[in-house]
Design a protein around this motif. Sequence first.
Motif, short mmCIF file in Angstrom:
data_model
loop_
_atom_site.label_atom_id
_atom_site.label_comp_id
_atom_site.label_asym_id
_atom_site.label_seq_id
_atom_site.Cartn_x
_atom_site.Cartn_y
_atom_site.Cartn_z
N ARG A 39 0.82 -1.21 0.00
CA ARG A 39 0.00 0.00 0.00
C ARG A 39 0.86 1.26 0.00
NH1 ARG A 39 -4.91 -0.25 4.11
NH2 ARG A 39 -5.50 1.54 2.87
N VAL A 40 1.94 1.26 0.77
CA VAL A 40 2.84 2.42 0.79
C VAL A 40 3.47 2.60 -0.58
CG1 VAL A 40 5.02 3.29 1.72
CG2 VAL A 40 3.29 2.37 3.27
N GLU A 41 3.89 1.51 -1.21
CA GLU A 41 4.48 1.60 -2.55
C GLU A 41 3.47 2.17 -3.54
OE1 GLU A 41 7.18 1.61 -5.47
OE2 GLU A 41 7.58 1.15 -3.38
N MET A 42 2.22 1.72 -3.45
CA MET A 42 1.18 2.23 -4.33
C MET A 42 0.96 3.72 -4.10
SD MET A 42 -2.86 1.17 -4.51
CE MET A 42 -3.12 1.79 -2.87
N MET A 43 0.96 4.14 -2.85
CA MET A 43 0.78 5.56 -2.54
C MET A 43 1.95 6.39 -3.05
SD MET A 43 -0.88 5.14 1.25
CE MET A 43 -0.97 6.87 1.61
N LEU A 44 3.17 5.87 -2.91
CA LEU A 44 4.34 6.59 -3.42
C LEU A 44 4.28 6.72 -4.93
CD1 LEU A 44 7.15 5.04 -1.18
CD2 LEU A 44 6.27 7.38 -1.11
N GLN A 45 3.87 5.67 -5.62
CA GLN A 45 3.74 5.74 -7.08
C GLN A 45 2.66 6.74 -7.48
OE1 GLN A 45 3.04 1.72 -8.36
NE2 GLN A 45 5.19 1.12 -8.13
N THR A 49 3.24 10.16 -9.65
CA THR A 49 2.46 10.46 -10.85
C THR A 49 1.85 11.85 -10.75
OG1 THR A 49 1.96 8.12 -11.16
CG2 THR A 49 0.54 9.69 -12.30
N ARG A 50 1.30 12.18 -9.61
CA ARG A 50 0.72 13.51 -9.40
C ARG A 50 1.77 14.60 -9.57
NH1 ARG A 50 -2.61 12.34 -4.08
NH2 ARG A 50 -4.25 11.10 -4.99
N GLU A 51 2.95 14.36 -9.00
CA GLU A 51 4.01 15.36 -9.10
C GLU A 51 4.46 15.54 -10.55
OE1 GLU A 51 7.27 14.61 -6.49
OE2 GLU A 51 6.05 14.83 -4.69
N SER A 52 4.56 14.45 -11.29
CA SER A 52 5.00 14.55 -12.67
C SER A 52 3.94 15.22 -13.56
CB SER A 52 5.37 13.18 -13.23
OG SER A 52 4.22 12.38 -13.38
N GLU A 53 2.68 15.05 -13.21
CA GLU A 53 1.60 15.68 -13.97
C GLU A 53 1.35 17.12 -13.52
OE1 GLU A 53 -1.72 13.14 -13.34
OE2 GLU A 53 -1.01 11.60 -14.74
N GLY A 54 1.86 17.46 -12.35
CA GLY A 54 1.66 18.81 -11.83
C GLY A 54 0.27 19.03 -11.27
N THR A 55 -0.42 17.98 -10.93
CA THR A 55 -1.76 18.11 -10.34
C THR A 55 -1.74 17.65 -8.89
OG1 THR A 55 -2.39 15.87 -10.98
CG2 THR A 55 -2.89 17.63 -12.54
N GLY A 56 -2.73 18.09 -8.16
CA GLY A 56 -2.88 17.64 -6.78
C GLY A 56 -1.83 18.18 -5.84
N GLY A 57 -1.22 19.29 -6.21
CA GLY A 57 -0.20 19.86 -5.35
C GLY A 57 -0.80 20.51 -4.12
N ILE A 58 0.02 20.76 -3.17
CA ILE A 58 -0.40 21.41 -1.94
C ILE A 58 -0.19 22.91 -2.12
CG2 ILE A 58 0.04 21.65 0.51
CD1 ILE A 58 1.09 18.77 0.47
N VAL A 59 -1.22 23.68 -1.85
CA VAL A 59 -1.12 25.13 -1.96
C VAL A 59 -0.63 25.67 -0.62
CG1 VAL A 59 -2.39 27.27 -2.35
CG2 VAL A 59 -2.97 25.21 -3.64
N LEU A 60 0.48 26.37 -0.68
CA LEU A 60 1.03 26.96 0.54
C LEU A 60 0.43 28.34 0.74
CD1 LEU A 60 4.75 25.91 0.08
CD2 LEU A 60 3.00 24.77 1.42
N GLY A 61 0.41 28.82 1.97
CA GLY A 61 -0.21 30.10 2.29
C GLY A 61 0.42 31.29 1.60
N ASP A 62 1.70 31.25 1.30
CA ASP A 62 2.36 32.41 0.69
C ASP A 62 2.41 32.35 -0.83
OD1 ASP A 62 4.11 30.31 0.59
OD2 ASP A 62 5.87 31.46 1.17
#
Length: 68
Positions: A39-45, A49-62
């Motif tokens: 499950r951890v491996e699946m979550m890391l993958q 994928t999200r990072e490479s697509e540029g989606t689902g990022g975390i919006v920081l306050g600044d």
Amino acid sequence: MNDRTDLLEERLAYAMRTLDDLSDTVARQDREIARLTARVEMMLQREATRESEGTGGIVLGDERPPHY
């Protein structure tokens, strides 16, 4: 002598039962660790994928929102 033999057989049976119980516990824990590792491996993958697509990022306050 017969009482001593009976006592030794009783202790051996108890020790074997305890060993079997411990073996079952270790086998169950091994399966659980394997499941959690998968499950951890699946979550890391998925995160990679999200990072490479540029989606689902975390919006920081600044950070400015994308519409600025």
